[in-house]
Design a protein around this motif. Sequence first.
Motif, PDB file in Angstrom:
ATOM      1  N   ALA A 220       0.796  -1.229   0.000  1.00 48.14           N
ATOM      2  CA  ALA A 220       0.000   0.000   0.000  1.00 48.14           C
ATOM      3  C   ALA A 220       0.826   1.275   0.000  1.00 48.14           C
ATOM      4  CB  ALA A 220      -0.935   0.004   1.207  1.00 48.14           C
ATOM      5  N   GLY A 221       2.036   1.222   0.491  1.00 48.01           N
ATOM      6  CA  GLY A 221       2.788   2.466   0.639  1.00 48.01           C
ATOM      7  C   GLY A 221       2.103   3.374   1.646  1.00 48.01           C
ATOM      8  N   GLN A 222       1.755   4.598   1.217  1.00 48.02           N
ATOM      9  CA  GLN A 222       1.067   5.541   2.092  1.00 48.02           C
ATOM     10  C   GLN A 222      -0.452   5.523   1.902  1.00 48.02           C
ATOM     11  OE1 GLN A 222       2.740   7.297   4.441  1.00 48.02           O
ATOM     12  NE2 GLN A 222       4.539   6.159   3.734  1.00 48.02           N
ATOM     13  N   THR A 223      -0.950   4.664   1.038  1.00 52.64           N
ATOM     14  CA  THR A 223      -2.379   4.582   0.781  1.00 52.64           C
ATOM     15  C   THR A 223      -3.070   3.809   1.909  1.00 52.64           C
ATOM     16  OG1 THR A 223      -1.970   4.577  -1.604  1.00 52.64           O
ATOM     17  CG2 THR A 223      -4.138   3.840  -0.871  1.00 52.64           C
ATOM     18  N   VAL A 224      -4.197   4.340   2.367  1.00 56.50           N
ATOM     19  CA  VAL A 224      -4.927   3.726   3.485  1.00 56.50           C
ATOM     20  C   VAL A 224      -6.286   3.243   2.998  1.00 56.50           C
ATOM     21  CG1 VAL A 224      -5.913   4.079   5.781  1.00 56.50           C
ATOM     22  CG2 VAL A 224      -3.779   5.225   5.145  1.00 56.50           C
ATOM     23  N   THR A 225      -6.530   1.937   3.123  1.00 58.94           N
ATOM     24  CA  THR A 225      -7.839   1.371   2.823  1.00 58.94           C
ATOM     25  C   THR A 225      -8.610   1.177   4.121  1.00 58.94           C
ATOM     26  OG1 THR A 225      -6.999  -0.898   2.937  1.00 58.94           O
ATOM     27  CG2 THR A 225      -6.938   0.204   0.785  1.00 58.94           C
ATOM     28  N   PHE A 226      -9.866   0.762   4.004  1.00 58.77           N
ATOM     29  CA  PHE A 226     -10.697   0.625   5.202  1.00 58.77           C
ATOM     30  C   PHE A 226     -10.147  -0.405   6.198  1.00 58.77           C
ATOM     31  CE2 PHE A 226     -14.506  -1.268   7.321  1.00 58.77           C
ATOM     32  CZ  PHE A 226     -14.773  -0.199   8.150  1.00 58.77           C
ATOM     33  N   PRO A 227      -9.737  -1.611   5.778  1.00 56.23           N
ATOM     34  CA  PRO A 227      -9.153  -2.539   6.758  1.00 56.23           C
ATOM     35  C   PRO A 227      -7.917  -1.975   7.447  1.00 56.23           C
ATOM     36  CG  PRO A 227      -9.744  -3.707   4.764  1.00 56.23           C
ATOM     37  CD  PRO A 227      -9.896  -2.251   4.452  1.00 56.23           C
ATOM     38  N   MET A 228      -7.095  -1.208   6.706  1.00 56.36           N
ATOM     39  CA  MET A 228      -5.916  -0.615   7.318  1.00 56.36           C
ATOM     40  C   MET A 228      -6.305   0.483   8.302  1.00 56.36           C
ATOM     41  SD  MET A 228      -3.437  -0.458   3.974  1.00 56.36           S
ATOM     42  CE  MET A 228      -2.111   0.324   4.891  1.00 56.36           C
ATOM     43  N   PHE A 229      -7.369   1.219   7.987  1.00 56.03           N
ATOM     44  CA  PHE A 229      -7.861   2.241   8.914  1.00 56.03           C
ATOM     45  C   PHE A 229      -8.334   1.608  10.212  1.00 56.03           C
ATOM     46  CE2 PHE A 229     -11.385   4.585  10.764  1.00 56.03           C
ATOM     47  CZ  PHE A 229     -10.835   5.853  10.915  1.00 56.03           C
ATOM     48  N   VAL A 230      -9.064   0.488  10.097  1.00 57.03           N
ATOM     49  CA  VAL A 230      -9.555  -0.202  11.295  1.00 57.03           C
ATOM     50  C   VAL A 230      -8.385  -0.700  12.126  1.00 57.03           C
ATOM     51  CG1 VAL A 230     -10.890  -2.165  12.133  1.00 57.03           C
ATOM     52  CG2 VAL A 230     -11.714  -0.849  10.173  1.00 57.03           C
ATOM     53  N   TRP A 231      -7.382  -1.259  11.475  1.00 55.92           N
ATOM     54  CA  TRP A 231      -6.213  -1.764  12.200  1.00 55.92           C
ATOM     55  C   TRP A 231      -5.485  -0.631  12.921  1.00 55.92           C
ATOM     56  CZ3 TRP A 231      -0.884  -0.908  11.156  1.00 55.92           C
ATOM     57  CH2 TRP A 231      -0.010  -1.709  11.916  1.00 55.92           C
ATOM     58  N   GLY A 232      -5.329   0.501  12.250  1.00 59.34           N
ATOM     59  CA  GLY A 232      -4.672   1.640  12.887  1.00 59.34           C
ATOM     60  C   GLY A 232      -5.488   2.207  14.029  1.00 59.34           C
ATOM     61  N   SER A 233      -6.826   2.239  13.865  1.00 58.10           N
ATOM     62  CA  SER A 233      -7.689   2.783  14.914  1.00 58.10           C
ATOM     63  C   SER A 233      -7.727   1.880  16.140  1.00 58.10           C
ATOM     64  CB  SER A 233      -9.116   2.962  14.374  1.00 58.10           C
ATOM     65  OG  SER A 233      -9.139   3.865  13.288  1.00 58.10           O
ATOM     66  N   ALA A 234      -7.554   0.576  15.932  1.00 56.32           N
ATOM     67  CA  ALA A 234      -7.638  -0.371  17.051  1.00 56.32           C
ATOM     68  C   ALA A 234      -6.578  -0.111  18.106  1.00 56.32           C
ATOM     69  CB  ALA A 234      -7.518  -1.798  16.532  1.00 56.32           C
ATOM     70  N   GLN A 235      -5.501   0.539  17.725  1.00 55.60           N
ATOM     71  CA  GLN A 235      -4.432   0.804  18.679  1.00 55.60           C
ATOM     72  C   GLN A 235      -4.778   1.927  19.657  1.00 55.60           C
ATOM     73  OE1 GLN A 235      -0.573   1.097  16.683  1.00 55.60           O
ATOM     74  NE2 GLN A 235      -1.410   0.016  14.919  1.00 55.60           N
ATOM     75  N   ARG A 236      -5.779   2.749  19.284  1.00 59.35           N
ATOM     76  CA  ARG A 236      -6.162   3.839  20.182  1.00 59.35           C
ATOM     77  C   ARG A 236      -7.673   3.882  20.452  1.00 59.35           C
ATOM     78  NH1 ARG A 236      -4.653   5.637  15.212  1.00 59.35           N
ATOM     79  NH2 ARG A 236      -6.186   6.827  13.999  1.00 59.35           N
ATOM     80  N   GLY A 237      -8.369   2.816  20.064  1.00 58.83           N
ATOM     81  CA  GLY A 237      -9.812   2.726  20.306  1.00 58.83           C
ATOM     82  C   GLY A 237     -10.604   2.790  19.022  1.00 58.83           C
ATOM     83  N   VAL A 238     -11.328   1.721  18.707  1.00 58.36           N
ATOM     84  CA  VAL A 238     -12.073   1.656  17.449  1.00 58.36           C
ATOM     85  C   VAL A 238     -13.304   2.550  17.539  1.00 58.36           C
ATOM     86  CG1 VAL A 238     -13.332   0.150  15.861  1.00 58.36           C
ATOM     87  CG2 VAL A 238     -11.287  -0.703  17.040  1.00 58.36           C
ATOM     88  N   PRO A 239     -13.477   3.501  16.600  1.00 58.01           N
ATOM     89  CA  PRO A 239     -14.683   4.334  16.601  1.00 58.01           C
ATOM     90  C   PRO A 239     -15.906   3.504  16.235  1.00 58.01           C
ATOM     91  CG  PRO A 239     -13.356   4.780  14.659  1.00 58.01           C
ATOM     92  CD  PRO A 239     -12.544   3.879  15.520  1.00 58.01           C
ATOM     93  N   MET A 240     -17.057   3.852  16.805  1.00 56.61           N
ATOM     94  CA  MET A 240     -18.268   3.083  16.571  1.00 56.61           C
ATOM     95  C   MET A 240     -18.748   3.177  15.125  1.00 56.61           C
ATOM     96  SD  MET A 240     -18.983   1.491  19.370  1.00 56.61           S
ATOM     97  CE  MET A 240     -17.199   1.301  19.545  1.00 56.61           C
ATOM     98  N   GLN A 241     -18.309   4.194  14.400  1.00 56.13           N
ATOM     99  CA  GLN A 241     -18.707   4.324  13.000  1.00 56.13           C
ATOM    100  C   GLN A 241     -18.168   3.175  12.143  1.00 56.13           C
ATOM    101  OE1 GLN A 241     -17.809   6.768  14.933  1.00 56.13           O
ATOM    102  NE2 GLN A 241     -19.224   8.463  14.680  1.00 56.13           N
ATOM    103  N   VAL A 242     -17.115   2.509  12.615  1.00 55.96           N
ATOM    104  CA  VAL A 242     -16.618   1.323  11.909  1.00 55.96           C
ATOM    105  C   VAL A 242     -17.704   0.252  11.858  1.00 55.96           C
ATOM    106  CG1 VAL A 242     -14.999  -0.602  12.087  1.00 55.96           C
ATOM    107  CG2 VAL A 242     -14.187   1.743  12.394  1.00 55.96           C
ATOM    108  N   ASN A 243     -18.458   0.123  12.940  1.00 58.11           N
ATOM    109  CA  ASN A 243     -19.553  -0.845  12.974  1.00 58.11           C
ATOM    110  C   ASN A 243     -20.692  -0.435  12.046  1.00 58.11           C
ATOM    111  OD1 ASN A 243     -18.569  -2.594  15.303  1.00 58.11           O
ATOM    112  ND2 ASN A 243     -18.602  -0.589  16.276  1.00 58.11           N
ATOM    113  N   VAL A 244     -20.855   0.856  11.840  1.00 60.66           N
ATOM    114  CA  VAL A 244     -21.866   1.338  10.892  1.00 60.66           C
ATOM    115  C   VAL A 244     -21.530   0.861   9.484  1.00 60.66           C
ATOM    116  CG1 VAL A 244     -22.880   3.391   9.844  1.00 60.66           C
ATOM    117  CG2 VAL A 244     -22.464   3.339  12.307  1.00 60.66           C
TER     118      VAL A 244
END
Length: 274
Positions: A220-244
């Motif tokens: 991916a380089g610097q490109t962020v997809t949704f699974p990568m966003f979820v993985w990055g967010s999990a380190q500081r708390g997954v936002p509830m909008q991910v479940n949406v």
Amino acid sequence: MSPLQRTGRWIGEHLVLAGGLLVLIYMFVPIAVIVLMSFNDPASRNVYRFDSFTLDNWLNPCAPQGMCSAVARSIEIGLLATLIATVLGTLAAFALVRHEFAGRRIANTFIVLPMAAPEIVLGSSMLALFVSAGLGGQLGFWTILIAHVTFCLSFVIITVRARLAGLDSHLEQAAMDLYANESQTFWRVTFPLVFPGILGAALLSFSLSFDDFIITNLNAGQTVTFPMFVWGSAQRGVPMQVNVVGTAMFVIAVAIVLAGEVARRRERGGAVTR
């Protein structure tokens, strides 16, 4: 027959049904949790539990910075990868089923390898290929797309090939006996019969592409997809909008399946009426 025997017989008759229901419950409990959490207003992002009901997550799905752009990027890559893999895979499936050529059996064997290989192996192999081609500093959208097309191709070929292998050739022969040329036979007989397999392969490809993390993360380089966003967010708390997003994707998938089933039953009912 004694009560004990009747009980044992009843259990034996319903054992398969009970086992199937338990498997379904096991599969759908995580989905139910995702749907529930999409309406959650957590007291803390560090604790993943249901605290209070809210519609704010659905009304503001793009509140987490960068999430909607990551979802849009995943959808864009998924659609392009699905289109390319479905076209190429369908053509390859027709070639493998309908034509004899040197190396046909070897090709059938190699097609399965990307499916059997662990994702970390396939992802690192793609990364090594891009680096050796001088694209190590240009990893991003296009390298992800190429990688996704690569692993989706196998699933498309095998799915469409199975549909073609089960196709009754007498139907095509009957069309030609009724003076249809090859083009008319293909578009009016062959393609409609194979289309459910092509559609299923396309839906599977999109799901695999949208969901992929390991291969995407390596290329991916610097490109962020949704699974990568979820993985990055999990380190500081997954936002509830991910479940949406997860709930919305599940509802869309169910709607597509139901629409296909309704269309199939209407077509079958119309054929019976005629």
